[in-house]
Design an enzyme around this catalytic site. Structure first.
Site, mmCIF file in Angstrom:
data_model
loop_
_atom_site.group_PDB
_atom_site.id
_atom_site.type_symbol
_atom_site.label_atom_id
_atom_site.label_comp_id
_atom_site.label_asym_id
_atom_site.label_seq_id
_atom_site.Cartn_x
_atom_site.Cartn_y
_atom_site.Cartn_z
ATOM 1 N N TRP A 100 157.425 -1.049 84.284
ATOM 2 C CA TRP A 100 156.707 -0.330 85.355
ATOM 3 C C TRP A 100 157.025 1.158 85.329
ATOM 4 O O TRP A 100 156.143 1.989 85.536
ATOM 5 C CB TRP A 100 157.012 -0.943 86.722
ATOM 6 C CG TRP A 100 156.569 -2.372 86.821
ATOM 7 C CD1 TRP A 100 157.358 -3.466 87.019
ATOM 8 C CD2 TRP A 100 155.228 -2.877 86.673
ATOM 9 N NE1 TRP A 100 156.598 -4.605 87.021
ATOM 10 C CE2 TRP A 100 155.301 -4.286 86.817
ATOM 11 C CE3 TRP A 100 153.986 -2.285 86.445
ATOM 12 C CZ2 TRP A 100 154.170 -5.109 86.731
ATOM 13 C CZ3 TRP A 100 152.858 -3.100 86.357
ATOM 14 C CH2 TRP A 100 152.952 -4.495 86.498
ATOM 15 N N ASP A 167 159.259 3.845 93.218
ATOM 16 C CA ASP A 167 158.430 2.638 93.219
ATOM 17 C C ASP A 167 159.321 1.500 93.699
ATOM 18 O O ASP A 167 160.221 1.059 92.995
ATOM 19 C CB ASP A 167 157.920 2.374 91.791
ATOM 20 C CG ASP A 167 157.147 1.060 91.667
ATOM 21 O OD1 ASP A 167 157.008 0.347 92.679
ATOM 22 O OD2 ASP A 167 156.686 0.754 90.553
ATOM 23 N N LYS A 191 154.493 -8.183 96.563
ATOM 24 C CA LYS A 191 155.796 -8.654 96.114
ATOM 25 C C LYS A 191 156.684 -9.069 97.301
ATOM 26 O O LYS A 191 157.403 -10.030 97.207
ATOM 27 C CB LYS A 191 156.512 -7.583 95.293
ATOM 28 C CG LYS A 191 155.747 -7.135 94.053
ATOM 29 C CD LYS A 191 155.985 -8.017 92.850
ATOM 30 C CE LYS A 191 154.962 -7.827 91.734
ATOM 31 N NZ LYS A 191 154.842 -6.462 91.239
HETATM 32 C C1 LIG Z 1 154.186 -5.518 90.291
HETATM 33 C C2 LIG Z 1 154.716 -4.162 90.172
HETATM 34 C C3 LIG Z 1 153.868 -3.036 89.990
HETATM 35 C C4 LIG Z 1 152.369 -3.166 89.835
HETATM 36 O O1 LIG Z 1 151.773 -3.397 91.044
HETATM 37 P P1 LIG Z 1 150.191 -3.518 91.198
HETATM 38 O O2 LIG Z 1 150.037 -3.558 92.676
HETATM 39 O O3 LIG Z 1 149.786 -4.782 90.503
HETATM 40 O O4 LIG Z 1 149.560 -2.331 90.579
HETATM 41 C C5 LIG Z 1 154.451 -1.801 89.939
HETATM 42 N N1 LIG Z 1 155.781 -1.628 90.047
HETATM 43 C C6 LIG Z 1 156.621 -2.665 90.222
HETATM 44 C C7 LIG Z 1 158.080 -2.420 90.346
HETATM 45 C C8 LIG Z 1 156.113 -3.967 90.285
HETATM 46 O O5 LIG Z 1 156.942 -5.007 90.455
#
Ligand SMILES: *Cc1c(COP(=O)(O)O)cnc(C)c1O
Length: 354
Positions: A100, A167, A191
């Site tokens: 990511w 993030d 998540k």
């Molecule tokens: C799942 C995830 C993403 C991607 O998220 P989307 O909403 O599918 O774009 C980005 N960063 C992390 C840390 C993730 O676990």
């Protein structure tokens, strides 16, 4: 049979949240209308959006500190681009701790050269780099708090001399951190907060408006702030369900209470991984994620037996990501301790069988 949902994302949500949100699809607050068929400008929905925004700030301890909460669309993946569009003028520093992070770097590179402050790519991202320097002249520093795929987690965030962007898709609301260390936090809801379809962005307003480029409206944090996160039709179902999860968390006692639960779950699985000779953890011990535990069998011949035993016990979603292999048990906020107990029992039963 009861299912134990260890899915990495979209992931488990509290039962009562699923119940309430499905009721609202039929009839919102006894209005005789569905949540998904009323105007997003109606009082009912405006109240939901405002509650979701304020609960997010309240739970993170960021109320009254110059932050705004937004519920946007396009997933965390769109934030990779949006962060750079809004904040990158000359150069930014990125910590590369996995897939990511790498994707975030790729999008930012559209605008300028990106400086990788540190990287653990050489070890297939099984640890978190430490002791790196963040150049003070850069526009911002970007990191990924929890590496969902590799099962590593930043335990100690740097004292950052420039705006810090994070993030937090896979561990927001899971542990107590000084969230005011960050100037921008983003997280895909699916998540640890709600269904797919919305992304929470928490941004400190005073870092905005400093780049010289023209930012397209949908990509401009300021536009969304000025319209109270309703510049265009928001994903009403995802926002409502996220609000319910945040309410559920608040009623439990907030992040402090859930952190205790999450620690208990993590301790249980990691002690089994360490004590059982048939399993081996993937991530460096000091960097182990409390959300996603990654591990492998020490003897691949046992894979079929173990998989069958898991299936029989109602264990769902523990296959590792293809870039790591093995297994990954995701233990987000809503996963009960009991589910981890069931998994650990199966792991130790394998030892007696083998
Ligand atoms: C799942 C995830 C993403 C991607 O998220 P989307 O909403 O599918 O774009 C980005 N960063 C992390 C840390 C993730 O676990």
């Amino acid at each position: 049979m009861k299912k134990h949902n260890f899915s990495a994302g979209p992931c488990i949500l509290p039962k009562e949240v699923l119940l309430k949100s499905s009721e609202a699809v039929m009839d919102l607050n006894g209005s005789g209308l569905s949540l998904i068929e009323i105007s997003h400008r109606s009082k009912d929905f405006v109240d939901i959006m405002e509650k979701a925004r304020s609960l997010a700030l309240e739970l993170l301890g960021l109320e009254g500190k110059g932050y705004k909460a937004l519920f946007l669309q396009g997933g965390a993946s769109t934030q990779f681009l949006m962060v750079a569009l809004n904040l990158l003028e000359k150069r930014a520093g990125y910590l590369n701790t996995g897939t990511w992070s790498k994707k975030a770097i790729k999008e930012a590179k559209i605008f300028d050269d990106i400086y990788e402050v540190a990287s653990s790519e050489n070890a297939n991202y099984n640890y978190i780099p430490k002791g790196y320097e963040i150049p003070t002249e850069y526009d911002y520093f970007h990191c990924t708090s929890n590496n969902t795929i590799y099962g590593t987690q930043i335990k100690q965030f740097p004292d950052c001399p420039i705006p810090m962007v994070c993030d937090m898709s896979s561990d927001i609301f899971s542990r107590q951190i000084d969230y005011s260390k960050f100037d921008l936090i983003y997280a895909g809801a699916q998540k640890n907060m709600g269904p797919a379809g919305t992304t929470l962005v928490i941004v400190k307003e005073d870092i905005l408006g400093k780049v010289s480029r023209h930012i397209p409206s949908m990509m401009d944090y300021k536009v969304h702030i000025n319209k109270s996160s309703m510049f265009n039709t928001p994903p009403v179902f995802a926002v409502y369900t996220s609000m319910l999860t945040l309410e559920w968390l608040k009623n439990l006692g907030g992040i402090a209470a859930i952190e205790e639960e999450n620690e208990k779950k993590a301790r249980l699985i990691y002690s089994e991984i360490d004590l059982n000779p048939l399993f081996k953890g993937f991530a460096a011990k000091e960097d182990r994620s409390f959300m996603n535990a990654t591990f492998n069998l020490t003897n691949d011949n046992l894979k079929e037996t173990f998989d069958d035993m898991c299936l029989e016990a109602g264990i769902n979603g523990i296959n590792g990501h293809r870039s790591v292999g093995g297994y990954r048990a995701s233990m987000y906020n809503a996963l009960p301790y009991e589910s981890v107990q069931v998994l650990v029992e199966v792991m130790s039963e394998l030892e007696t069988k083998a």
